[in-house]
Every structure is written in structure tokens, then in C-alpha cells.
Design a protein around this motif. Sequence first.
Motif, PDB file in Angstrom:
ATOM      1  N   ALA A  72       0.837  -1.205   0.000  1.00  0.00           N
ATOM      2  CA  ALA A  72       0.000   0.000   0.000  1.00  0.00           C
ATOM      3  C   ALA A  72       0.870   1.253   0.000  1.00  0.00           C
ATOM      4  CB  ALA A  72      -0.934  -0.012   1.208  1.00  0.00           C
TER       5      ALA A  72
ATOM      6  N   GLN B 262       2.440   1.665  -3.500  1.00  0.00           N
ATOM      7  CA  GLN B 262       1.424   2.117  -4.456  1.00  0.00           C
ATOM      8  C   GLN B 262       1.069   3.585  -4.226  1.00  0.00           C
ATOM      9  OE1 GLN B 262      -1.405  -1.039  -3.702  1.00  0.00           O
ATOM     10  NE2 GLN B 262      -0.893  -2.031  -5.627  1.00  0.00           N
ATOM     11  N   SER B 263       0.946   4.001  -2.965  1.00  0.00           N
ATOM     12  CA  SER B 263       0.589   5.399  -2.685  1.00  0.00           C
ATOM     13  C   SER B 263       1.729   6.335  -3.095  1.00  0.00           C
ATOM     14  CB  SER B 263       0.229   5.601  -1.211  1.00  0.00           C
ATOM     15  OG  SER B 263       1.370   5.536  -0.390  1.00  0.00           O
ATOM     16  N   GLN B 264       2.971   5.916  -2.881  1.00  0.00           N
ATOM     17  CA  GLN B 264       4.127   6.734  -3.265  1.00  0.00           C
ATOM     18  C   GLN B 264       4.242   6.850  -4.784  1.00  0.00           C
ATOM     19  OE1 GLN B 264       6.432   8.416  -1.283  1.00  0.00           O
ATOM     20  NE2 GLN B 264       5.041   7.964   0.395  1.00  0.00           N
TER      21      GLN B 264
ATOM     22  N   ASN C   6       1.824   6.675  -6.882  1.00  0.00           N
ATOM     23  CA  ASN C   6       0.707   7.500  -7.358  1.00  0.00           C
ATOM     24  C   ASN C   6       0.966   8.976  -7.131  1.00  0.00           C
ATOM     25  OD1 ASN C   6      -0.726   5.251  -8.145  1.00  0.00           O
ATOM     26  ND2 ASN C   6      -1.925   5.135  -6.273  1.00  0.00           N
ATOM     27  N   ASN C   7       1.825   9.312  -6.174  1.00  0.00           N
ATOM     28  CA  ASN C   7       2.127  10.716  -5.854  1.00  0.00           C
ATOM     29  C   ASN C   7       3.223  11.293  -6.723  1.00  0.00           C
ATOM     30  OD1 ASN C   7       0.204  10.801  -3.836  1.00  0.00           O
ATOM     31  ND2 ASN C   7       1.644  10.229  -2.221  1.00  0.00           N
TER      32      ASN C   7
END
Length: 87
Positions: A78, A81-83, A85-86
Motif C-alpha cells: 500500500a 502504491q501510494s508513493q 501514485n504521488n
Amino acid sequence: MSNLHQEIKQMIIDALDLEDIEAAEIHDDEPLFVDGLGLDSIDALEIGLALQKHYGIKLKSDSEETRQHFASVNALAALIQSQSNNK
């Protein structure tokens, strides 16, 4: 199992030289520390360095948030994936 989860498991095995364990033996939601794999703070540093090298993710070692990211393979996935996406 997703490619990212497989990749993370292999990264943990490689970073920590875990010769007696296969990626398939690490469960996505299994705790990485204490119970589960039973890793320690030195292992966390090694995983943190591997995350930085492979994914460009820098973590604060003394942060509660970092401890949550290291809870399991799912939590690390998670985070990655969040990094990504940023960016």
C-alpha cells in the motif's frame, strides 16, 4: 498474489539473506515483526534501505507511521502504491 507483493517478498528475502524461506511462505497479512517472520529493528533498517533503493521511498525511522507501513507485506505494498501514485 500480485506481482508487487511477490516483488516485496523477494526484496525482503534478498535484503535480509533469508536462505531458509521462500516468498510463498510469507503471507501478505502476516506480521513482519515480533510474531510472523519475527524480524527485528536491524532487519527494518535493511528493508528500509531496500525500499529506498528499489522504489525511491524514504521513511523516518522513528515515526509511528513508518511502524504501520512495516506491519505486513500488504502494508508495504500500500505504501509503495501510494508513493508511486504521488509521483
